[in-house]
Scaffold this motif. Structure first.
Motif, PDB file in Angstrom:
ATOM      1  N   HIS A  23      -8.635   5.583   4.523  1.00  0.00           N
ATOM      2  CA  HIS A  23      -7.680   4.549   4.108  1.00  0.00           C
ATOM      3  C   HIS A  23      -7.477   4.550   2.594  1.00  0.00           C
ATOM      4  N   THR A  24      -8.568   4.547   1.856  1.00  0.00           N
ATOM      5  CA  THR A  24      -8.493   4.443   0.406  1.00  0.00           C
ATOM      6  C   THR A  24      -7.839   5.666  -0.230  1.00  0.00           C
ATOM      7  N   LEU A  25      -8.161   6.857   0.296  1.00  0.00           N
ATOM      8  CA  LEU A  25      -7.585   8.093  -0.245  1.00  0.00           C
ATOM      9  C   LEU A  25      -6.184   8.354   0.297  1.00  0.00           C
ATOM     10  N   ARG A  26      -5.762   7.546   1.294  1.00  0.00           N
ATOM     11  CA  ARG A  26      -4.437   7.676   1.920  1.00  0.00           C
ATOM     12  C   ARG A  26      -4.240   9.066   2.532  1.00  0.00           C
ATOM     13  N   VAL A  27      -5.267   9.515   3.252  1.00  0.00           N
ATOM     14  CA  VAL A  27      -5.197  10.828   3.889  1.00  0.00           C
ATOM     15  C   VAL A  27      -4.139  10.769   4.994  1.00  0.00           C
ATOM     16  N   GLU A  28      -3.190  11.680   4.920  1.00  0.00           N
ATOM     17  CA  GLU A  28      -2.084  11.717   5.881  1.00  0.00           C
ATOM     18  C   GLU A  28      -2.538  12.317   7.206  1.00  0.00           C
TER      19      GLU A  28
ATOM     20  N   MET B 118       0.846  -1.183   0.000  1.00  0.00           N
ATOM     21  CA  MET B 118       0.000   0.000   0.000  1.00  0.00           C
ATOM     22  C   MET B 118       0.882   1.234   0.000  1.00  0.00           C
ATOM     23  N   SER B 119       0.602   2.150  -0.875  1.00  0.00           N
ATOM     24  CA  SER B 119       1.323   3.409  -0.962  1.00  0.00           C
ATOM     25  C   SER B 119       0.952   4.306   0.209  1.00  0.00           C
ATOM     26  N   ALA B 120       1.954   4.994   0.754  1.00  0.00           N
ATOM     27  CA  ALA B 120       1.699   5.910   1.867  1.00  0.00           C
ATOM     28  C   ALA B 120       1.366   7.314   1.371  1.00  0.00           C
ATOM     29  N   MET B 121       1.629   7.577   0.136  1.00  0.00           N
ATOM     30  CA  MET B 121       1.357   8.905  -0.418  1.00  0.00           C
ATOM     31  C   MET B 121      -0.141   9.086  -0.636  1.00  0.00           C
ATOM     32  N   PRO B 122      -0.649  10.311  -0.369  1.00  0.00           N
ATOM     33  CA  PRO B 122      -2.075  10.553  -0.612  1.00  0.00           C
ATOM     34  C   PRO B 122      -2.423  10.283  -2.080  1.00  0.00           C
TER      35      PRO B 122
ATOM     36  N   VAL C  54      -9.716  24.371  16.529  1.00  0.00           N
ATOM     37  CA  VAL C  54     -10.397  23.629  17.588  1.00  0.00           C
ATOM     38  C   VAL C  54      -9.598  22.384  17.976  1.00  0.00           C
ATOM     39  N   ALA C  55      -9.062  21.673  16.989  1.00  0.00           N
ATOM     40  CA  ALA C  55      -8.337  20.423  17.243  1.00  0.00           C
ATOM     41  C   ALA C  55      -6.876  20.653  17.628  1.00  0.00           C
ATOM     42  N   GLY C  56      -6.380  21.871  17.465  1.00  0.00           N
ATOM     43  CA  GLY C  56      -4.976  22.144  17.761  1.00  0.00           C
ATOM     44  C   GLY C  56      -4.037  21.656  16.681  1.00  0.00           C
ATOM     45  N   THR C  57      -4.541  21.604  15.442  1.00  0.00           N
ATOM     46  CA  THR C  57      -3.742  21.146  14.303  1.00  0.00           C
ATOM     47  C   THR C  57      -3.832  22.171  13.184  1.00  0.00           C
ATOM     48  N   ASN C  58      -3.113  21.887  12.114  1.00  0.00           N
ATOM     49  CA  ASN C  58      -3.347  22.623  10.877  1.00  0.00           C
ATOM     50  C   ASN C  58      -4.743  22.243  10.390  1.00  0.00           C
ATOM     51  N   PRO C  59      -5.281  22.914   9.386  1.00  0.00           N
ATOM     52  CA  PRO C  59      -6.582  22.472   8.864  1.00  0.00           C
ATOM     53  C   PRO C  59      -6.546  20.973   8.565  1.00  0.00           C
ATOM     54  N   PRO C  60      -7.544  20.227   9.013  1.00  0.00           N
ATOM     55  CA  PRO C  60      -7.514  18.764   8.845  1.00  0.00           C
ATOM     56  C   PRO C  60      -7.374  18.339   7.386  1.00  0.00           C
ATOM     57  N   ASN C  61      -6.437  17.434   7.151  1.00  0.00           N
ATOM     58  CA  ASN C  61      -6.236  16.919   5.798  1.00  0.00           C
ATOM     59  C   ASN C  61      -7.498  16.281   5.249  1.00  0.00           C
ATOM     60  N   LEU C  62      -8.311  15.698   6.125  1.00  0.00           N
ATOM     61  CA  LEU C  62      -9.583  15.130   5.674  1.00  0.00           C
ATOM     62  C   LEU C  62     -10.435  16.202   5.015  1.00  0.00           C
ATOM     63  N   PHE C  63     -10.576  17.347   5.653  1.00  0.00           N
ATOM     64  CA  PHE C  63     -11.394  18.431   5.108  1.00  0.00           C
ATOM     65  C   PHE C  63     -10.791  18.966   3.812  1.00  0.00           C
ATOM     66  N   LEU C  64      -9.461  19.083   3.782  1.00  0.00           N
ATOM     67  CA  LEU C  64      -8.802  19.638   2.601  1.00  0.00           C
ATOM     68  C   LEU C  64      -8.758  18.650   1.438  1.00  0.00           C
TER      69      LEU C  64
END
Length: 182
Positions: free
Chosen positions: A171-176, A1-5, A30-40
């Motif tokens: 998992h499928t989109l390989r979101v980091e 499985m590739s680790a790259m998005p 709110v989460a104390g992170t950069n904008p969530p990669n899921l949202f982006l």
């Protein structure tokens, strides 16, 4: 499985639209992170993102089940699906809902772990059954009916199903994983 998005997260409002960009920035604060990669990542499909966000928000944080219970169910799904992104994100969110480090460790063990209330044990049992079988056994359902109303029962089934779906997408989109805010 590739680790790259497989689909890179957007890097600005031109990639994901101003709505997803703004929501992502707020969610990151709110989460104390950069904008969530899921949202982006999901923001690259603006109409779907808006619909998903509205639906997801009706389950968490806007659901009928208490937040602590919601977070325990989400963490259990994330653990069962081996979805580190979802698990780590909800460990952070769960802290605000009263889910401590001991609870997180018990989530990994499951409903049979010592320390759960009878209600929490039942919710986690239903989560495990839904994950394993796509159904809840009759005895578990009858026990749930004694504790939850119809709308809460529907919500529980949708909550587990939604986070199963989300784990699949992550998992499928390989979101980091999200990085801490800089």
């Amino acid at each position: 499985m590739s680790a790259m998005p497989r689909i890179a997260p957007g890097t600005g409002p031109r990639d994901v639209g101003p709505f997803a960009w703004g929501v992502g920035r707020i969610a990151g604060r709110v989460a104390g992170t950069n904008p969530p990669n899921l949202f982006l990542t999901l923001g690259r499909h603006p109409k779907l993102f808006r619909g998903w966000l509205r639906f997801a928000g009706r389950l968490m944080p806007g659901g009928l089940l208490p937040r602590r219970e919601t977070e325990l169910v989400i963490l259990r799904v994330a653990h069962l699906r081996e979805c580190a992104y979802e698990f780590d994100h909800h460990v952070r969110l769960g802290r605000r809902a009263g889910v401590g480090a001991a609870d997180v460790e018990r989530v990994r063990v499951g409903p049979e772990a010592d320390g759960w209330s009878s209600r929490e044990r039942l919710l986690l049992t239903a989560t495990d059954e839904l994950h394993a079988d796509g159904d809840v056994s009759d005895p578990t359902w009858e026990a749930l009916r004694e504790l939850l109303g119809e709308r809460e029962l529907i919500e529980l089934v949708f909550l587990v199903g939604h986070y199963e779906m989300l784990a699949t997408a992550l998992h499928t989109l390989r979101v980091e994983p999200d990085r801490g805010r800089r």
